[in-house]
Design a protein around this motif. Structure first.
Motif, PDB file in Angstrom:
ATOM      1  N   LEU A  47     102.044  45.207  55.097  1.00 58.99           N
ATOM      2  CA  LEU A  47     101.698  46.316  54.212  1.00 58.99           C
ATOM      3  C   LEU A  47     102.704  46.358  53.075  1.00 58.99           C
ATOM      4  O   LEU A  47     103.798  45.807  53.175  1.00 58.99           O
ATOM      5  N   ASN A  48     102.339  47.027  52.004  1.00 65.68           N
ATOM      6  CA  ASN A  48     103.310  47.255  50.937  1.00 65.68           C
ATOM      7  C   ASN A  48     103.700  48.735  50.932  1.00 65.68           C
ATOM      8  O   ASN A  48     103.199  49.521  51.743  1.00 65.68           O
ATOM      9  N   ASP A  49     104.596  49.110  50.036  1.00 68.46           N
ATOM     10  CA  ASP A  49     105.095  50.489  50.041  1.00 68.46           C
ATOM     11  C   ASP A  49     104.010  51.512  49.715  1.00 68.46           C
ATOM     12  O   ASP A  49     104.010  52.616  50.267  1.00 68.46           O
ATOM     13  N   MET A  52     102.044  51.996  52.885  1.00 63.50           N
ATOM     14  CA  MET A  52     102.820  52.812  53.832  1.00 63.50           C
ATOM     15  C   MET A  52     102.824  54.277  53.415  1.00 63.50           C
ATOM     16  O   MET A  52     102.682  55.175  54.251  1.00 63.50           O
ATOM     17  N   ALA A  53     102.976  54.526  52.115  1.00 60.80           N
ATOM     18  CA  ALA A  53     102.971  55.913  51.632  1.00 60.80           C
ATOM     19  C   ALA A  53     101.614  56.566  51.891  1.00 60.80           C
ATOM     20  O   ALA A  53     101.538  57.721  52.320  1.00 60.80           O
ATOM     21  N   ALA A  54     100.536  55.823  51.649  1.00 59.28           N
ATOM     22  CA  ALA A  54      99.193  56.360  51.889  1.00 59.28           C
ATOM     23  C   ALA A  54      98.991  56.648  53.375  1.00 59.28           C
ATOM     24  O   ALA A  54      98.480  57.715  53.752  1.00 59.28           O
ATOM     25  N   LEU A  86      92.159  50.077  45.477  1.00 54.61           N
ATOM     26  CA  LEU A  86      92.739  48.837  46.014  1.00 54.61           C
ATOM     27  C   LEU A  86      93.494  49.102  47.317  1.00 54.61           C
ATOM     28  O   LEU A  86      93.369  48.345  48.285  1.00 54.61           O
ATOM     29  N   VAL A  87      94.279  50.181  47.350  1.00 51.62           N
ATOM     30  CA  VAL A  87      95.028  50.534  48.565  1.00 51.62           C
ATOM     31  C   VAL A  87      94.049  50.794  49.703  1.00 51.62           C
ATOM     32  O   VAL A  87      94.210  50.277  50.816  1.00 51.62           O
ATOM     33  N   LEU A  88      93.032  51.600  49.437  1.00 49.81           N
ATOM     34  CA  LEU A  88      92.067  51.944  50.494  1.00 49.81           C
ATOM     35  C   LEU A  88      91.249  50.732  50.930  1.00 49.81           C
ATOM     36  O   LEU A  88      90.918  50.619  52.113  1.00 49.81           O
ATOM     37  N   ASP A  89      90.946  49.828  50.008  1.00 51.86           N
ATOM     38  CA  ASP A  89      90.253  48.593  50.390  1.00 51.86           C
ATOM     39  C   ASP A  89      91.089  47.807  51.406  1.00 51.86           C
ATOM     40  O   ASP A  89      90.567  47.313  52.409  1.00 51.86           O
ATOM     41  N   ARG A  90      92.398  47.682  51.135  1.00 54.24           N
ATOM     42  CA  ARG A  90      93.281  46.962  52.067  1.00 54.24           C
ATOM     43  C   ARG A  90      93.361  47.680  53.407  1.00 54.24           C
ATOM     44  O   ARG A  90      93.273  47.061  54.472  1.00 54.24           O
ATOM     45  N   GLY A  95      91.704  47.894  59.225  1.00 56.09           N
ATOM     46  CA  GLY A  95      91.310  48.734  60.351  1.00 56.09           C
ATOM     47  C   GLY A  95      92.064  50.042  60.497  1.00 56.09           C
ATOM     48  O   GLY A  95      92.080  50.624  61.580  1.00 56.09           O
ATOM     49  N   TYR A  96      92.651  50.543  59.398  1.00 52.37           N
ATOM     50  CA  TYR A  96      93.376  51.812  59.469  1.00 52.37           C
ATOM     51  C   TYR A  96      92.497  53.012  59.114  1.00 52.37           C
ATOM     52  O   TYR A  96      92.665  54.089  59.674  1.00 52.37           O
ATOM     53  N   VAL A  97      91.588  52.820  58.172  1.00 56.04           N
ATOM     54  CA  VAL A  97      90.741  53.925  57.712  1.00 56.04           C
ATOM     55  C   VAL A  97      89.307  53.448  57.556  1.00 56.04           C
ATOM     56  O   VAL A  97      89.035  52.249  57.429  1.00 56.04           O
ATOM     57  N   THR A  98      88.415  54.422  57.563  1.00 56.62           N
ATOM     58  CA  THR A  98      87.027  54.187  57.168  1.00 56.62           C
ATOM     59  C   THR A  98      86.671  55.240  56.139  1.00 56.62           C
ATOM     60  O   THR A  98      87.233  56.340  56.130  1.00 56.62           O
TER      61      THR A  98
END
Length: 164
Positions: A47-49, A52-54, A86-90, A95-98
């Motif tokens: 992950l990137n920062d 992680m913040a999100a 882009l963050v949410l796509d990653r 497998g963290y969010v839908t």
């Protein structure tokens, strides 16, 4: 007015200075340990920062029972809508969010936790720190925990005033 060692109320005693220096050293070490845990979790999970913040924001909001939209993340983190996408796509691909349509507004999208989110939350340094605080507090009287909390609150207020 003076204390039993003849010190004025505003002048810390040598013993108080030693205790404060010890607490500051322990807080510094705690920060170093949580920073190390943060970097390890970030790097292990690729992950990137911003990711992680999100995830930290989502964990906090979901933990308090609030619904979160991509706009909420963008506003909280100060990200553009393109960067937020882009963050949410990653995060979705990992497998963290839908993303789900809101039941009250067909145009709105809400984020929901996915399979990897609970494991991430359990390993998040803030969660580990909270668990340690709870474990230690369980061995103390509530009145003692309240005194410690009041002390930290007063220190934070003083730091805020000095930085204002």
């Amino acid at each position: 007015m003076t204390d039993t060692q003849g010190q004025s109320d505003n002048t810390p005693s040598q013993e108080q200075l030693r205790h404060v220096d010890d607490m500051v050293a322990k807080l510094r070490e705690m920060r170093q340990l949580t920073n190390k845990a943060y970097r390890e979790q970030r790097d292990t999970r690729n992950l990137n920062d911003k990711d992680m913040a999100a995830l930290g924001y989502l964990s906090q909001e979901w933990g308090e029972g609030r619904e979160v939209s991509p706009k909420d993340i963008a506003a909280h983190l100060g990200l553009s809508s393109a960067t937020t996408t882009l963050v949410l796509d990653r995060l979705e691909a990992d497998g963290y969010v839908t993303r789900r349509p809101s039941s009250t507004d067909r145009r709105a999208i809400l984020l929901k936790p996915s399979s990897s989110m609970q494991e991430w939350t359990d390993q998040y340094p803030a969660s580990l720190l909270r668990a340690s605080f709870l474990d230690v507090a369980a061995g103390l009287a509530c009145a003692d925990v309240a005194i410690i909390e009041q002390y930290f609150a007063a220190v934070l207020d003083d730091v805020r005033q000095r930085l204002a």
